[in-house]
Design a protein around this motif. Sequence first.
Motif, PDB file in Angstrom:
ATOM      1  N   VAL A 146       0.846  -1.195   0.000  1.00  9.06           N
ATOM      2  CA  VAL A 146       0.000   0.000   0.000  1.00  9.06           C
ATOM      3  C   VAL A 146       0.882   1.246   0.000  1.00  9.06           C
ATOM      4  CG1 VAL A 146      -1.732   1.312   1.290  1.00  9.06           C
ATOM      5  CG2 VAL A 146      -1.923  -1.174   1.135  1.00  9.06           C
ATOM      6  N   PHE A 147       1.914   1.265   0.844  1.00  5.24           N
ATOM      7  CA  PHE A 147       2.935   2.315   0.843  1.00  5.24           C
ATOM      8  C   PHE A 147       4.160   1.742   0.141  1.00  5.24           C
ATOM      9  CE2 PHE A 147       2.146   5.611   4.438  1.00  5.24           C
ATOM     10  CZ  PHE A 147       0.801   5.693   4.107  1.00  5.24           C
ATOM     11  N   SER A 148       4.471   2.249  -1.044  1.00  2.00           N
ATOM     12  CA  SER A 148       5.566   1.719  -1.847  1.00  2.00           C
ATOM     13  C   SER A 148       6.677   2.761  -1.931  1.00  2.00           C
ATOM     14  CB  SER A 148       5.068   1.367  -3.248  1.00  2.00           C
ATOM     15  OG  SER A 148       6.111   0.894  -4.065  1.00  2.00           O
ATOM     16  N   LEU A 149       7.807   2.493  -1.299  1.00  2.00           N
ATOM     17  CA  LEU A 149       8.915   3.448  -1.253  1.00  2.00           C
ATOM     18  C   LEU A 149       9.613   3.536  -2.606  1.00  2.00           C
ATOM     19  CD1 LEU A 149      10.664   5.298   0.577  1.00  2.00           C
ATOM     20  CD2 LEU A 149      12.129   3.298   0.981  1.00  2.00           C
ATOM     21  N   ARG A 150       9.877   4.759  -3.050  1.00  2.00           N
ATOM     22  CA  ARG A 150      10.627   5.010  -4.284  1.00  2.00           C
ATOM     23  C   ARG A 150      11.861   5.851  -3.960  1.00  2.00           C
ATOM     24  NH1 ARG A 150       7.279   3.290  -8.572  1.00  2.00           N
ATOM     25  NH2 ARG A 150       5.757   1.940  -7.526  1.00  2.00           N
ATOM     26  N   ASP A 151      12.963   5.560  -4.637  1.00  2.00           N
ATOM     27  CA  ASP A 151      14.197   6.282  -4.349  1.00  2.00           C
ATOM     28  C   ASP A 151      14.193   7.657  -5.019  1.00  2.00           C
ATOM     29  OD1 ASP A 151      14.863   5.948  -7.045  1.00  2.00           O
ATOM     30  OD2 ASP A 151      16.257   4.300  -6.670  1.00  2.00           O
ATOM     31  N   GLU A 152      15.319   8.357  -4.961  1.00  2.00           N
ATOM     32  CA  GLU A 152      15.389   9.718  -5.499  1.00  2.00           C
ATOM     33  C   GLU A 152      15.214   9.762  -7.008  1.00  2.00           C
ATOM     34  OE1 GLU A 152      19.700   8.359  -4.765  1.00  2.00           O
ATOM     35  OE2 GLU A 152      17.683   8.071  -3.925  1.00  2.00           O
ATOM     36  N   PHE A 153      15.291   8.598  -7.676  1.00  2.00           N
ATOM     37  CA  PHE A 153      15.058   8.521  -9.116  1.00  2.00           C
ATOM     38  C   PHE A 153      13.677   7.945  -9.423  1.00  2.00           C
ATOM     39  CE2 PHE A 153      19.671   7.976  -8.428  1.00  2.00           C
ATOM     40  CZ  PHE A 153      20.122   9.125  -9.052  1.00  2.00           C
ATOM     41  N   SER A 154      12.819   7.839  -8.395  1.00  2.00           N
ATOM     42  CA  SER A 154      11.458   7.306  -8.499  1.00  2.00           C
ATOM     43  C   SER A 154      11.428   5.808  -8.799  1.00  2.00           C
ATOM     44  CB  SER A 154      10.646   8.059  -9.572  1.00  2.00           C
ATOM     45  OG  SER A 154      10.444   9.398  -9.201  1.00  2.00           O
TER      46      SER A 154
END
Length: 321
Positions: free
Chosen positions: A167-175
Amino acid sequence: MTTVTEVGGTGPGSDGGGGGVGEPYALTHLDALESEAVHIFREVAGEFERPVILFSGGKDSIVMLHLALKAFTPAPVPFSLLHVDTGHNFPEVLEYRDRAVAAHGLRLHVASVQDYIDRGVLKERPDGTRNPLQTLPLTEKIQSERFDAVFGGGRRDEEKARAKERVFSLRDEFSQWDPRRQRPELWNLYNGRHAPGEHVRVFPLSNWTELDVWQYIAREDIELPEIYFAHEREVFRRGGMWLTAGEWGGPKDGETVEKRQVRYRTVGDMSCTGAVDSDATTLDAVIAEIAASRLTERGATRADDKLSEAAMEDRKREGYF
């Protein structure tokens, strides 16, 4: 499905009257899904500074906006909207998008694929589809506006890459999405912690099915663009799907345009979104049609998901989904 929730006790000392305190009450499965989604919207409002809702004017984003309005009424929705415009969108959907934004006094951000093509940053694909070109405009808009939470309408029943999404999907600084960095979500506890430059994609409809969405639309009497219902349209056959003719490059030589009664189960770029033969002109008829279907909406009507076995997974790693 009905979920029974106990309120208070039912033994000695509880209210013995019918419907009083201590009596169990029942939540329908739609009530339970709605409650979960409202909780997610409120959780994001409490944890993040600059959330945004991806809003295309498609049915899933329309339901998301309806849930967000419910979550914060009578206060206004504390999020703006974001649409990645391919330039090949259905006119009926864009008209609905603009009406919804005006009706609720919302702010709409638009990331235009055409702008990137005009500047020479992106190039047209030989097949004419622009769906794969949405990644760069989306990720750069997220970075420039400093959005730290991005609501999407993805559901786990749609496609195997979405089935394993949190549900909460972490994305890095490059998405980009890294499966090793995804966090467990036990007891509906969501961890929104992220470093500067990172953001979280949030999917409040994760546990919904296509049938749930339509049943909820019917229950809440939510207005939709007319292309979701059966209508006569000029289409041509390509890759087993009925596509709408347009400036994007269809039809080609040997592809015959004909008028058929069709409707759309999902909407996106006109070049890769297929219609299905249908006589379902009402919500009840659409619900009956979906209940009898054995194909997911994306599996039946989205050519971009058929480019390769891992098409959606690749787009997720690149930062689009």
